[in-house]
Design a protein around this motif. Sequence first.
Motif, PDB file in Angstrom:
ATOM      1  N   MET A   1      13.205   7.978  11.933  1.00  0.00           N
ATOM      2  CA  MET A   1      12.539   9.069  11.230  1.00  0.00           C
ATOM      3  C   MET A   1      13.396  10.331  11.221  1.00  0.00           C
ATOM      4  O   MET A   1      12.907  11.441  11.220  1.00  0.00           O
ATOM      5  N   SER A   4      12.754  12.821   8.144  1.00  0.00           N
ATOM      6  CA  SER A   4      11.500  13.553   8.236  1.00  0.00           C
ATOM      7  C   SER A   4      11.528  14.518   9.408  1.00  0.00           C
ATOM      8  O   SER A   4      10.962  15.606   9.350  1.00  0.00           O
ATOM      9  N   GLY A 134       4.262  11.665   5.510  1.00  0.00           N
ATOM     10  CA  GLY A 134       4.132  10.233   5.267  1.00  0.00           C
ATOM     11  C   GLY A 134       3.657   9.452   6.475  1.00  0.00           C
ATOM     12  O   GLY A 134       4.016   9.763   7.610  1.00  0.00           O
ATOM     13  N   ASP A 135       2.857   8.423   6.219  1.00  0.00           N
ATOM     14  CA  ASP A 135       2.322   7.602   7.302  1.00  0.00           C
ATOM     15  C   ASP A 135       3.411   6.821   8.026  1.00  0.00           C
ATOM     16  O   ASP A 135       3.313   6.592   9.240  1.00  0.00           O
ATOM     17  N   GLU A 136       4.447   6.407   7.305  1.00  0.00           N
ATOM     18  CA  GLU A 136       5.516   5.636   7.947  1.00  0.00           C
ATOM     19  C   GLU A 136       6.202   6.463   9.031  1.00  0.00           C
ATOM     20  O   GLU A 136       6.438   5.975  10.150  1.00  0.00           O
ATOM     21  N   ALA A 137       6.515   7.707   8.715  1.00  0.00           N
ATOM     22  CA  ALA A 137       7.176   8.576   9.696  1.00  0.00           C
ATOM     23  C   ALA A 137       6.219   8.949  10.826  1.00  0.00           C
ATOM     24  O   ALA A 137       6.638   9.041  11.988  1.00  0.00           O
ATOM     25  N   LYS A 138       4.953   9.164  10.492  1.00  0.00           N
ATOM     26  CA  LYS A 138       3.970   9.440  11.552  1.00  0.00           C
ATOM     27  C   LYS A 138       3.894   8.268  12.520  1.00  0.00           C
ATOM     28  O   LYS A 138       3.888   8.442  13.745  1.00  0.00           O
ATOM     29  N   GLY A 139       3.815   7.056  11.961  1.00  0.00           N
ATOM     30  CA  GLY A 139       3.753   5.866  12.802  1.00  0.00           C
ATOM     31  C   GLY A 139       4.999   5.692  13.646  1.00  0.00           C
ATOM     32  O   GLY A 139       4.913   5.302  14.823  1.00  0.00           O
ATOM     33  N   ALA A 140       6.155   5.990  13.073  1.00  0.00           N
ATOM     34  CA  ALA A 140       7.410   5.854  13.820  1.00  0.00           C
ATOM     35  C   ALA A 140       7.447   6.825  14.996  1.00  0.00           C
ATOM     36  O   ALA A 140       7.924   6.482  16.091  1.00  0.00           O
ATOM     37  N   GLN A 143       5.124   5.483  17.680  1.00  0.00           N
ATOM     38  CA  GLN A 143       5.734   4.318  18.340  1.00  0.00           C
ATOM     39  C   GLN A 143       6.849   4.735  19.286  1.00  0.00           C
ATOM     40  O   GLN A 143       7.025   4.137  20.360  1.00  0.00           O
ATOM     41  N   LEU A 211      -3.489   4.920  12.662  1.00  0.00           N
ATOM     42  CA  LEU A 211      -2.106   5.199  13.046  1.00  0.00           C
ATOM     43  C   LEU A 211      -1.888   4.898  14.528  1.00  0.00           C
ATOM     44  O   LEU A 211      -0.867   4.306  14.910  1.00  0.00           O
ATOM     45  N   GLU A 214      -1.953   1.044  15.171  1.00  0.00           N
ATOM     46  CA  GLU A 214      -0.736   0.387  14.682  1.00  0.00           C
ATOM     47  C   GLU A 214       0.472   0.707  15.558  1.00  0.00           C
ATOM     48  O   GLU A 214       1.438  -0.067  15.590  1.00  0.00           O
TER      49      GLU A 214
END
Length: 237
Positions: A1, A4, A134-140, A143, A211, A214
């Motif tokens: 990420m 972002s 973005g959800d992808e960066a939030k999730g990363a 994690q 989020l 996942e």
Amino acid sequence: MKSSSTHTSSKFDASRANEYARQSRIALAGYDACHELAACMLAASLGNVPTANVLVVGAGGTAQEIIAMAALEPGWRFTAVDPSEPMLEAAAQQLKASGLLARVDMQLGHVHDLPADRRYDAATLIGVLHHVPGDEAKGALLQSIQVLLKSGAPLVVAGNQYAYASQPLLLDAWGQRWRQQGASADEVKARLGKILQGADPPHSEAAVQQLLHEAGFGDATRFFSSLFWGAWLTCKV
């Protein structure tokens, strides 16, 4: 990420760092109470352990979460990570003034820059997630925190939720909050425009829960709410 994260850190330059302490307490009614309750929730979740190593993500600015936790638990130590140098320096100044700097490992950078073999007893992510696009960066990001936590370790997540324009009453009340604190009509208008363009919050509490799930966390318990803002405690599965 990284892209972002770079975008997020660039928002918090020296001018924003200088005004952060005052403006954050206007934008979030109950700012200090939220941080104090976050400390209480972590202490309760850990069982009032005498020592703990706590990861504080996005610690720049007031360092209020560290100050609150350190006052409650004198044996806890902290790793404070933030990608904005001005914000991290502002936090260091607050910690020095509070006599707490020796208990904090200050790290300029991102969570994924920390040593991979570190494991923390708990973590906080306060006022950060809605600035990550973005959800992808939030999730990363979530994690990257999860892998550094011990099994079952608690995480406090706090920040804005909802698509702002979807909640016109809350948005107007947020503007009234600024007016209540002495902002002019033009300043209120400017701040409303800025919040509509400057962040990407999860669109609901259910989206926050998804989020977290996942990323490897369990169900979250909400313990604080203020207009758009929510605060939750969850634990690593």
